[in-house]
Write a protein that holds these residues in place. Structure first.
Motif, PDB file in Angstrom:
ATOM      1  N   UNK A 101      15.086 -56.772  76.413  1.00 37.89           N
ATOM      2  CA  UNK A 101      14.136 -55.932  77.145  1.00 37.89           C
ATOM      3  C   UNK A 101      14.864 -54.968  78.079  1.00 37.89           C
ATOM      4  N   UNK A 102      14.315 -53.787  78.231  1.00 40.30           N
ATOM      5  CA  UNK A 102      14.948 -52.767  79.071  1.00 40.30           C
ATOM      6  C   UNK A 102      15.153 -53.272  80.496  1.00 40.30           C
ATOM      7  N   UNK A 103      14.193 -54.023  81.024  1.00 41.34           N
ATOM      8  CA  UNK A 103      14.325 -54.558  82.379  1.00 41.34           C
ATOM      9  C   UNK A 103      15.570 -55.419  82.507  1.00 41.34           C
ATOM     10  N   UNK A 104      15.881 -56.216  81.462  1.00 41.93           N
ATOM     11  CA  UNK A 104      17.069 -57.070  81.488  1.00 41.93           C
ATOM     12  C   UNK A 104      18.346 -56.250  81.377  1.00 41.93           C
ATOM     13  N   UNK A 105      18.285 -55.171  80.607  1.00 38.98           N
ATOM     14  CA  UNK A 105      19.443 -54.275  80.481  1.00 38.98           C
ATOM     15  C   UNK A 105      19.804 -53.687  81.844  1.00 38.98           C
ATOM     16  N   UNK A 106      18.783 -53.243  82.573  1.00 43.11           N
ATOM     17  CA  UNK A 106      19.000 -52.654  83.898  1.00 43.11           C
ATOM     18  C   UNK A 106      19.527 -53.707  84.875  1.00 43.11           C
ATOM     19  N   UNK A 107      18.935 -54.899  84.841  1.00 45.37           N
ATOM     20  CA  UNK A 107      19.363 -55.972  85.741  1.00 45.37           C
ATOM     21  C   UNK A 107      20.813 -56.369  85.483  1.00 45.37           C
ATOM     22  N   UNK A 148      27.771 -53.870  88.014  1.00 45.67           N
ATOM     23  CA  UNK A 148      28.169 -52.807  88.939  1.00 45.67           C
ATOM     24  C   UNK A 148      28.331 -53.321  90.365  1.00 45.67           C
ATOM     25  N   UNK A 149      27.872 -54.553  90.612  1.00 44.52           N
ATOM     26  CA  UNK A 149      27.979 -55.112  91.949  1.00 44.52           C
ATOM     27  C   UNK A 149      26.942 -54.599  92.924  1.00 44.52           C
ATOM     28  N   UNK A 150      25.898 -53.962  92.408  1.00 42.01           N
ATOM     29  CA  UNK A 150      24.830 -53.434  93.260  1.00 42.01           C
ATOM     30  C   UNK A 150      23.548 -53.361  92.451  1.00 42.01           C
ATOM     31  N   UNK A 151      22.411 -53.797  92.989  1.00 41.04           N
ATOM     32  CA  UNK A 151      21.147 -53.742  92.242  1.00 41.04           C
ATOM     33  C   UNK A 151      20.811 -52.316  91.798  1.00 41.04           C
ATOM     34  N   UNK A 152      20.236 -52.221  90.621  1.00 36.10           N
ATOM     35  CA  UNK A 152      19.807 -50.924  90.085  1.00 36.10           C
ATOM     36  C   UNK A 152      18.309 -50.996  89.824  1.00 36.10           C
ATOM     37  N   UNK A 153      17.585 -50.016  90.319  1.00 35.38           N
ATOM     38  CA  UNK A 153      16.142 -49.949  90.088  1.00 35.38           C
ATOM     39  C   UNK A 153      15.825 -48.738  89.210  1.00 35.38           C
TER      40      UNK A 153
END
Length: 314
Positions: free
Chosen positions: A260-266, A272-277
């Protein structure tokens, strides 16, 4: 100077089809002389532009522009695909895409914006109609912006830099490295171009569309002849599947077909060591939603020859 009355402006508008302000200006420039004003509008290409305005414009280009943490997308339509290859038309799309960054998604504000070197965007569009010879329209625009992170643009099958038939913007909010975000954004934009999500998440799906889908699902489920409680479960399952397949964050990523795209982003955020929204996206596909006129070429030829469609043209 002759008095310019509302009646004379109305008459000129009816005779030429030009805009009200253009008619008023024409009368002022020609001391109220109606015939001279008509010629003035024709010379400026404004009367001709108005006559073309009734023709369907569903071709053209989608343009995108990004500056810093802000991106804009525009759709500029023409009657034929041939115009999309016209350098003047492409220059207009490029300029308007850049101007759209400051219009904040307001199409009227964009039309009123100052065009480089010549009047407003709308006035330049009118001039393009007159010189290129086809109806054109500035149909829509959207802007995305993040406080921190990137807005990434992508054009599928670009016909010129940042112009094509499908334009995508992706807004990623994060403190992660810009290059990392840009790479992820490019992949997500390619996914969006291919998968055509209808909303960012299930909550964003259009209520009317969901109601129509549910009505169809109920009708199909009822045909199964199963008990009402089973039918209800079947409908709920169908709707859950529809939401999953059409909301971006729950769609399966086209790059691997399983995540799922949400998991790819997470996962990208963890690496990257930083949350991505994934804050938002824009997908403009040229001409979507425009009802094109179906032309009967044989009938057009027959009409030009002064005979009925099925009669021989002697």
């Amino acid at each position: 100077m002759a008095e310019i009355t509302a009646a004379s402006v109305k008459e000129l508008r009816e005779r030429t089809g030009a805009g009200m302000m253009d008619c008023k200006k024409a009368l002022a420039e020609n001391n109220g002389d109606m015939e001279a004003s008509i010629d003035w509008l024709r010379a400026k290409g404004l009367a001709a532009a108005a006559k073309k305005a009734g023709r369907t414009a569903a071709e053209g280009l989608v343009g995108v522009a990004v500056e810093g943490t802000k991106g804009a997308a525009v759709e500029v339509n023409s009657e034929t695909d041939f115009v999309a290859k016209n350098e003047q038309f492409q220059d207009f799309v490029k300029a308007v895409s850049a101007l759209a960054l400051n219009a904040n998604g307001d199409i009227d504000a964009l039309k009123a914006a100052q065009y480089p070197g010549a009047g407003t965007v709308e006035e330049q569009l009118t001039a393009n109609i007159a010189t290129i010879g086809e109806n054109q329209s500035l149909r829509r625009t959207r802007v995305l912006e993040v406080a921190e992170g990137v807005v990434v643009s992508y054009v599928h099958n670009a016909v010129a830099p940042n112009m094509g038939k499908i334009g995508v913007l992706v807004a990623l909010e994060s403190a992660a490295n810009t290059d990392t975000l840009a790479g992820l954004g490019k992949q997500l934009a390619m996914h969006i171009a291919a998968a055509n999500p209808l909303a960012l998440d299930a909550d964003g799906l259009d209520a009317d569309m969901l109601a129509r889908e549910r009505a169809i699902a109920i009708e199909k489920a009822n045909e199964s002849g199963k008990p009402a409680n089973i039918v209800e479960k079947m409908v709920d399952g169908t709707m859950a599947k529809f939401a999953k397949e059409n909301a971006l964050l729950s769609q399966l990523f086209v790059m691997d077909g399983k995540t799922p795209v949400a998991d790819v982003v997470a996962q990208a955020g963890k690496e990257a060591g930083s949350p991505i929204v994934l804050k938002d996206y824009v997908r403009f596909q040229l001409g979507e939603g425009i009802e094109k006129e179906e032309s009967d070429f044989a009938a057009e030829v027959a009409a030009a020859a002064g005979v009925k469609k099925d009669e021989p043209v002697a």
